[in-house]
Design a protein around this motif. Structure first.
Motif, PDB file in Angstrom:
ATOM      1  N   VAL A   9      39.927  34.603  49.275  1.00 10.92           N
ATOM      2  CA  VAL A   9      40.833  34.955  47.724  1.00 10.92           C
ATOM      3  C   VAL A   9      41.084  35.902  47.747  1.00 10.92           C
ATOM      4  O   VAL A   9      41.113  37.024  48.151  1.00 10.92           O
ATOM      5  CB  VAL A   9      40.073  34.609  46.530  1.00 10.92           C
ATOM      6  CG1 VAL A   9      40.015  35.121  45.210  1.00 10.92           C
ATOM      7  CG2 VAL A   9      39.279  33.467  46.550  1.00 10.92           C
ATOM      8  N   VAL A  10      42.797  36.929  47.809  1.00  7.68           N
ATOM      9  CA  VAL A  10      43.087  37.996  47.633  1.00  7.68           C
ATOM     10  C   VAL A  10      43.196  38.326  46.036  1.00  7.68           C
ATOM     11  O   VAL A  10      44.326  37.830  44.930  1.00  7.68           O
ATOM     12  CB  VAL A  10      44.065  37.353  48.236  1.00  7.68           C
ATOM     13  CG1 VAL A  10      45.241  39.498  48.806  1.00  7.68           C
ATOM     14  CG2 VAL A  10      43.971  37.369  49.863  1.00  7.68           C
ATOM     15  N   ASP A  11      43.397  39.630  46.199  1.00  8.17           N
ATOM     16  CA  ASP A  11      44.430  40.469  44.674  1.00  8.17           C
ATOM     17  C   ASP A  11      45.289  40.411  44.876  1.00  8.17           C
ATOM     18  O   ASP A  11      45.630  41.304  45.970  1.00  8.17           O
ATOM     19  CB  ASP A  11      42.727  41.572  44.472  1.00  8.17           C
ATOM     20  CG  ASP A  11      43.529  42.744  43.035  1.00  8.17           C
ATOM     21  OD1 ASP A  11      44.504  42.047  42.398  1.00  8.17           O
ATOM     22  OD2 ASP A  11      43.899  43.831  43.315  1.00  8.17           O
ATOM     23  N   ALA A  12      46.148  40.285  43.452  1.00 11.01           N
ATOM     24  CA  ALA A  12      47.583  40.775  43.997  1.00 11.01           C
ATOM     25  C   ALA A  12      48.136  41.058  42.976  1.00 11.01           C
ATOM     26  O   ALA A  12      49.301  40.724  42.686  1.00 11.01           O
ATOM     27  CB  ALA A  12      48.300  38.972  43.365  1.00 11.01           C
ATOM     28  N   THR A  15      47.161  39.607  39.574  1.00 12.69           N
ATOM     29  CA  THR A  15      46.624  38.300  39.228  1.00 12.69           C
ATOM     30  C   THR A  15      45.935  37.757  40.995  1.00 12.69           C
ATOM     31  O   THR A  15      45.674  38.617  41.352  1.00 12.69           O
ATOM     32  CB  THR A  15      47.909  36.850  39.041  1.00 12.69           C
ATOM     33  OG1 THR A  15      46.833  35.475  39.507  1.00 12.69           O
ATOM     34  CG2 THR A  15      48.619  36.981  40.099  1.00 12.69           C
ATOM     35  N   THR A  16      45.051  36.583  40.720  1.00 16.08           N
ATOM     36  CA  THR A  16      44.262  36.422  42.647  1.00 16.08           C
ATOM     37  C   THR A  16      45.143  35.649  42.838  1.00 16.08           C
ATOM     38  O   THR A  16      45.633  34.355  42.063  1.00 16.08           O
ATOM     39  CB  THR A  16      42.981  36.001  42.399  1.00 16.08           C
ATOM     40  OG1 THR A  16      42.722  35.019  41.831  1.00 16.08           O
ATOM     41  CG2 THR A  16      42.133  37.532  41.600  1.00 16.08           C
ATOM     42  N   ARG A  17      45.265  35.771  44.156  1.00 11.60           N
ATOM     43  CA  ARG A  17      45.949  34.560  44.832  1.00 11.60           C
ATOM     44  C   ARG A  17      44.272  33.985  46.075  1.00 11.60           C
ATOM     45  O   ARG A  17      43.778  34.415  46.745  1.00 11.60           O
ATOM     46  CB  ARG A  17      47.038  34.661  45.846  1.00 11.60           C
ATOM     47  CG  ARG A  17      48.362  35.204  44.804  1.00 11.60           C
ATOM     48  CD  ARG A  17      49.741  35.442  45.355  1.00 11.60           C
ATOM     49  NE  ARG A  17      50.268  35.871  44.861  1.00 11.60           N
ATOM     50  CZ  ARG A  17      51.822  35.115  44.937  1.00 11.60           C
ATOM     51  NH1 ARG A  17      52.215  34.483  45.758  1.00 11.60           N
ATOM     52  NH2 ARG A  17      52.882  35.604  43.385  1.00 11.60           N
ATOM     53  N   THR A  18      44.832  32.336  46.214  1.00  4.57           N
ATOM     54  CA  THR A  18      44.125  31.543  47.165  1.00  4.57           C
ATOM     55  C   THR A  18      44.564  30.958  48.195  1.00  4.57           C
ATOM     56  O   THR A  18      45.767  30.109  47.904  1.00  4.57           O
ATOM     57  CB  THR A  18      43.121  30.450  46.754  1.00  4.57           C
ATOM     58  OG1 THR A  18      42.193  30.751  45.503  1.00  4.57           O
ATOM     59  CG2 THR A  18      42.381  30.112  47.450  1.00  4.57           C
ATOM     60  N   ARG A  60      42.627  44.635  49.717  1.00  3.11           N
ATOM     61  CA  ARG A  60      42.503  43.578  49.030  1.00  3.11           C
ATOM     62  C   ARG A  60      41.553  42.059  49.149  1.00  3.11           C
ATOM     63  O   ARG A  60      42.346  41.301  47.646  1.00  3.11           O
ATOM     64  CB  ARG A  60      43.821  43.249  49.110  1.00  3.11           C
ATOM     65  CG  ARG A  60      44.723  44.073  48.969  1.00  3.11           C
ATOM     66  CD  ARG A  60      45.567  44.145  47.425  1.00  3.11           C
ATOM     67  NE  ARG A  60      46.448  45.358  46.805  1.00  3.11           N
ATOM     68  CZ  ARG A  60      46.054  45.742  45.715  1.00  3.11           C
ATOM     69  NH1 ARG A  60      46.264  45.308  44.808  1.00  3.11           N
ATOM     70  NH2 ARG A  60      47.138  46.860  45.041  1.00  3.11           N
ATOM     71  N   VAL A  61      41.565  41.784  49.765  1.00  3.77           N
ATOM     72  CA  VAL A  61      40.430  40.906  50.218  1.00  3.77           C
ATOM     73  C   VAL A  61      39.631  40.313  48.625  1.00  3.77           C
ATOM     74  O   VAL A  61      38.156  41.027  48.760  1.00  3.77           O
ATOM     75  CB  VAL A  61      39.627  40.099  51.731  1.00  3.77           C
ATOM     76  CG1 VAL A  61      39.136  38.979  51.409  1.00  3.77           C
ATOM     77  CG2 VAL A  61      40.625  39.934  52.555  1.00  3.77           C
ATOM     78  N   LEU A  62      39.103  39.410  48.109  1.00  2.00           N
ATOM     79  CA  LEU A  62      38.354  39.555  47.032  1.00  2.00           C
ATOM     80  C   LEU A  62      36.644  38.459  47.563  1.00  2.00           C
ATOM     81  O   LEU A  62      35.797  39.122  47.440  1.00  2.00           O
ATOM     82  CB  LEU A  62      38.425  38.883  45.643  1.00  2.00           C
ATOM     83  CG  LEU A  62      39.963  39.520  44.971  1.00  2.00           C
ATOM     84  CD1 LEU A  62      39.750  38.873  43.443  1.00  2.00           C
ATOM     85  CD2 LEU A  62      39.313  41.032  44.502  1.00  2.00           C
TER      86      LEU A  62
END
Length: 80
Positions: A9-12, A15-18, A60-62
């Motif tokens: 899960v990355v902070d974009a 929003t977040t992207r998986t 950036r990795v959540l």
């Protein structure tokens, strides 16, 4: 092993992207490494050849979640 997969899960920004990386064939595995501010997830063959790699900036990795497939030896009764 085939069926193992890693969810990233990355902070974009707003929003977040998986993203998902899976061991797609028999004998392949998924390895995760963190080096110099970069998270690297690779699908690797039995012989150690990298098939594909996904790289993300570590800041950036959540979340990084590994989902192993249950192995036969761990599914047995531990009292045996």
């Amino acid at each position: 092993m085939k069926g193992d997969w890693v969810e990233i899960v990355v902070d974009a920004g707003d929003t977040t992207r998986t993203y998902e990386m899976a061991a797609t064939r028999a004998g392949r595995r998924v390895e995760t490494q963190v080096r110099r501010g970069v998270v690297e997830v690779s699908e690797i063959t039995r012989s150690g050849t990298v098939v594909r790699t996904a790289r993300f900036m570590a800041n950036r990795v959540l979340a990084l979640v590994e989902h192993p497939v249950p192995r036969e030896d761990t599914a047995q009764d531990p009292t045996r």
